[in-house]
Design a protein around this motif. Structure first.
Motif, mmCIF file in Angstrom:
data_model
loop_
_atom_site.group_PDB
_atom_site.id
_atom_site.type_symbol
_atom_site.label_atom_id
_atom_site.label_comp_id
_atom_site.label_asym_id
_atom_site.label_seq_id
_atom_site.Cartn_x
_atom_site.Cartn_y
_atom_site.Cartn_z
ATOM 1 N N PRO A 20 0.830 -1.205 0.000
ATOM 2 C CA PRO A 20 0.000 0.000 0.000
ATOM 3 C C PRO A 20 0.865 1.255 0.000
ATOM 4 N N PRO A 21 0.461 2.301 -0.710
ATOM 5 C CA PRO A 21 1.292 3.497 -0.842
ATOM 6 C C PRO A 21 1.533 4.224 0.469
ATOM 7 N N THR A 22 0.702 3.966 1.496
ATOM 8 C CA THR A 22 0.881 4.637 2.781
ATOM 9 C C THR A 22 1.617 3.764 3.797
ATOM 10 N N ALA A 23 2.090 2.596 3.388
ATOM 11 C CA ALA A 23 2.700 1.646 4.322
ATOM 12 C C ALA A 23 3.937 2.240 4.977
ATOM 13 N N ARG A 24 4.015 2.136 6.304
ATOM 14 C CA ARG A 24 5.182 2.593 7.049
ATOM 15 C C ARG A 24 6.096 1.429 7.428
ATOM 16 N N HIS A 25 5.550 0.226 7.554
ATOM 17 C CA HIS A 25 6.316 -0.950 7.959
ATOM 18 C C HIS A 25 6.107 -2.035 6.903
ATOM 19 N N VAL A 26 7.174 -2.499 6.266
ATOM 20 C CA VAL A 26 7.078 -3.415 5.129
ATOM 21 C C VAL A 26 7.994 -4.607 5.347
ATOM 22 N N SER A 27 7.472 -5.791 5.067
ATOM 23 C CA SER A 27 8.260 -7.024 5.115
ATOM 24 C C SER A 27 8.205 -7.689 3.750
ATOM 25 N N ILE A 28 9.365 -8.029 3.196
ATOM 26 C CA ILE A 28 9.456 -8.618 1.860
ATOM 27 C C ILE A 28 10.154 -9.963 1.958
ATOM 28 N N LEU A 29 9.537 -10.961 1.335
ATOM 29 C CA LEU A 29 10.099 -12.306 1.342
ATOM 30 C C LEU A 29 10.328 -12.771 -0.089
ATOM 31 N N GLU A 30 11.563 -12.706 -0.550
ATOM 32 C CA GLU A 30 11.975 -13.314 -1.813
ATOM 33 C C GLU A 30 11.173 -12.821 -3.017
ATOM 34 N N GLU A 31 10.650 -11.609 -2.960
ATOM 35 C CA GLU A 31 9.841 -11.093 -4.063
ATOM 36 C C GLU A 31 10.503 -9.841 -4.611
ATOM 37 N N ALA A 32 11.336 -10.003 -5.619
ATOM 38 C CA ALA A 32 12.151 -8.888 -6.112
ATOM 39 C C ALA A 32 11.308 -7.714 -6.582
ATOM 40 N N ASN A 33 10.149 -8.015 -7.195
ATOM 41 C CA ASN A 33 9.369 -6.923 -7.789
ATOM 42 C C ASN A 33 8.698 -6.038 -6.749
ATOM 43 N N THR A 34 8.645 -6.459 -5.476
ATOM 44 C CA THR A 34 7.945 -5.670 -4.474
ATOM 45 C C THR A 34 8.805 -4.559 -3.895
#
Length: 689
Positions: free
Chosen positions: A289-303
């Motif tokens: 989401p464009p307003t996200a302050r806390h982001v977790s990414i797992l093995e997804e390069a495009n994110t």
């Protein structure tokens, strides 16, 4: 709950006040900050009205319907619950329109406080790089901006919607219980969530950033929660203690779950994970989401794309390292995310930290684990707010840059390596880090051992490559560390043992001079790696000890003679600790190990384990037997250890597995009461249970 973000911002302001006590320049704005805190008390009181609980409960119920495919009966019950909430809420007129007014008002106050929080970050960044005269001007501007924020909050409060009559929290709980079976998982979660204090709610929701497959130890969670500002800072108290208390409380409530395979590692279990998504309204069309302050990414390069510049926390966990394209995306994110407070990069296999790291002046937590780093950039000295630097498990050895010694706010420095002796060499002057609580992976030679004695604030210390040339100085320093709770001492490995794959690895690497050592009184965790001539007699007097790891001790004597009477020992790992071929009932006597919950045994020499006396190990939950390839039988009496939940048998004889099998194994009676048995032999693997 809407009031949580007000409470969180008040904590931030109080934290700034604690910092101002040492900053003469900023004393002039103290009154303005206190006045804003007082105004926010009014906002919090208004948002704490039962009406907002009613609206919050309704939003959660609607999220259930949106996010999950419920059974028809559950769906009907949820719809009925929403209608009942509308009936008992005393709002006259167009209910949907008025509810929308409340929601718009809450969004407005939330947005104002977010902007104010970002302004504080930007102010702090400016202060670090300005001259004294510029700082005075910035401070004056800061005071004016605080007044503007207060005026804006007051103006929003003047436009607050009139509160109607609403059921209180207990009435909402009763309504839930009347509409649903209390055992319904999501409903049970909602009831439990409603009983949480604000800081526990915030901690739970934040832990969901790790998701199911992203595990964290208790220590890691503590450090991240503190860095993210989710623990209230109070004068004279350590935020880490409060964060740990919150984690333990969530574990007691079942909202955090300890991993069965990785001791002291935690994750948010189902259904609390799904429930937390409903609380956060996580139904967005975009990946992030464009307003996200806390982001977790797992093995997804495009994110990596699409993240906003107001990002506060970024967690990246890759399986096989980042691609070149993903590394470029990460660099772009860091270039824009100047307000970032938490950056955790795991398994990315980065060879160099991006230059943009040095621009993240608000960064409080930097984790770069399982990487291929060879050095840290000197620009790391710019990170004056950094509290945690975790560079564990890099493939390469390097000396710590001098820039780290300028990080005055650093509280936790973790840097052990999996290769050679795994130590990191630091320059003299490490004792300048007066706030340091955790120091792991350090080499104590070259005068560092003496410096450690000055660092009386240390609570956790791991020293590698301990040798005779500095052991006496090291132990003398450690005995001065009266606040120390965790201690690891790893011997310098002899050349012969380093290249050996025999059962006597470390045979020529004796952990020196332990007879002259006396452990600090508060020590709870102790790890000794290296050969011991005999069990240190002071081990038997460590009443606070709860975790003990013995690696490659190669003791001829029975090590449990002393250990089984330790009153608070919960975790014992003996990896090559005993070189005998036979363990008899003297190892585990009736009443022995009164609180032990986890027992790990590994031995290349062990052939027979004959007996456990009935009444021994009364609290044991997990027994793990690793690399005992000569072990013929499990001990008689194991069937009496009725508290056992897990038995791990890894790299054991196939014949032992056959005899324990539930499919006619003659010795299955010993283990049939254990819910889960996992095994790995030369030709088979699997589990029973």
């Amino acid at each position: 709950m809407a009031v949580s973000f007000v409470t969180l911002f008040q904590w931030r302001l109080n934290s700034v006040l604690l910092q101002l006590d040492n900053e003469i320049l900023l004393l002039g704005v103290k009154d303005q900050i206190l006045s804003l805190v007082s105004k926010l008390d009014e906002v919090g009181s208004y948002l704490g009205d039962p009406l907002f609980w009613t609206l919050h409960a309704r939003e959660m119920a609607r999220s259930f319907l949106t996010l999950y495919e419920l059974e028809k009966i559950e769906k009907d019950q949820m719809v009925s619950f929403i209608r009942k909430l509308d009936e008992v809420t005393g709002i006259s007129g167009d209910v949907e329109r008025i509810r929308g007014c409340y929601k718009t008002w809450v969004s407005e106050i939330r947005g104002t406080l977010r902007e104010a929080d970002d302004y504080i970050d930007e102010f702090i960044m400016k202060m670090f790089v300005q001259t004294e005269q510029d700082q005075k001007e910035s401070t004056a501007e800061f005071g004016s901006e605080i007044e503007i924020i207060k005026s804006r909050v007051s103006e929003i409060m003047n436009r607050r919607p009139q509160l109607g009559i609403s059921p209180n929290l207990e009435d909402i709980k009763k309504l839930l219980r009347s509409k649903f079976d209390e055992e319904t998982p999501l409903v049970s979660c909602m009831l439990s969530y409603m009983n949480l204090t604000y800081d526990l709610k915030l901690s739970l929701l934040f832990c969901c950033a790790f998701r199911w497959v992203y595990r964290k130890t208790k220590g890691d969670l503590v450090r991240v929660l503190v860095a993210a500002g989710l623990t209230q800072e109070k004068s004279g108290e350590l935020m880490e203690d409060k964060a740990q208390e919150n984690i333990e409380r969530l574990v007691d409530l079942g909202m955090l779950e300890e991993e069965v395979s990785i001791w002291d590692s935690f994750s948010v279990p189902s259904p609390y994970y799904e429930f937390s998504l409903t609380v956060m309204n996580a139904d967005s069309d975009s990946i992030i989401p464009p307003t996200a302050r806390h982001v977790s990414i797992l093995e997804e390069a495009n994110t990596f794309t699409g993240m906003n510049s107001l990002l506060h926390s970024l967690f990246v966990s890759a399986k096989d390292g980042l691609s070149e394209a993903s590394s470029d995306c990460l660099r772009n994110v860091l270039h824009n995310a100047k307000l970032l407070r938490v950056l955790d990069l795991e398994n990315t296999k980065l060879k160099n930290l991006p230059d943009e790291i040095g621009q993240l002046l608000n960064l409080k937590y930097l984790g770069v684990t399982h990487s291929e780093l060879k050095e840290l950039p000197e620009s790391i000295s710019n990170l004056r707010n950094l509290q945690t630097l975790d560079i564990c498990c890099s493939r390469y050895e390097f000396e710590l840059s001098n820039g780290v010694l300028n990080l005055a706010q650093l509280r936790h420095l973790k840097m052990n390596r999996p290769m050679n002796d795994g130590e990191v060499r630091v320059q003299q002057g490490i004792s300048r880090l007066r706030n340091l609580q955790t120091l792991e992976g350090i080499y104590a030679g070259g005068g560092i051992a003496e410096e450690l004695g000055i660092m009386t604030q240390l609570r956790s210390l791991e020293v590698r490559r301990v040798s005779e040339d500095h052991a006496d100085e090291l132990y003398f320093s450690v005995m001065k560390l009266t606040r120390l709770q965790n201690l690891s001492l790893l011997v310098e490995r002899g050349r012969e043992s380093y290249d050996s794959s025999s059962s006597l690895e470390y045979e020529n690497s004796i952990l020196p001079c332990l007879e002259s050592f006396s452990p600090p009184p508060l020590l709870q965790t102790l790890e000794l790696e290296g050969r011991l001539i005999e069990m240190p007699p002071w081990l038997g007097s460590m009443e606070n000890l709860s975790i003990l790891r013995l690696y490659y001790s190669h003791l001829s004597e029975n090590p449990t003679t002393i250990l089984q009477f330790l009153p608070n020992l919960k975790y014992l790992q003996m990896f090559g600790a005993y070189k005998g071929r036979r363990m008899e009932k003297e190892f585990f006597r009736a009443g022995g190990f009164p609180k032990l919950e986890y027992l790990y045994i590994s031995s290349h020499n062990l052939v027979e384990w004959t007996e456990i006396e009935e009444g021994a190990l009364p609290c044991l939950k997990q027994l793990s037997i690793y690399y005992c390839m000569k072990l013929m039988v499990l001990p008689e009496g194991l069937q009496h250890v009725t508290t056992l939940q897990i038995l791990d048998l890894w790299n054991v004889q196939e014949d032992l597995i056959r005899r324990l099998s539930p499919n006619g194994g003659p010795e299955n009676y010993m283990i049939k009461h254990i819910p889960l048995v996992k095994y790995l032999g030369n030709m088979s693997h699997g589990f029973w249970g």
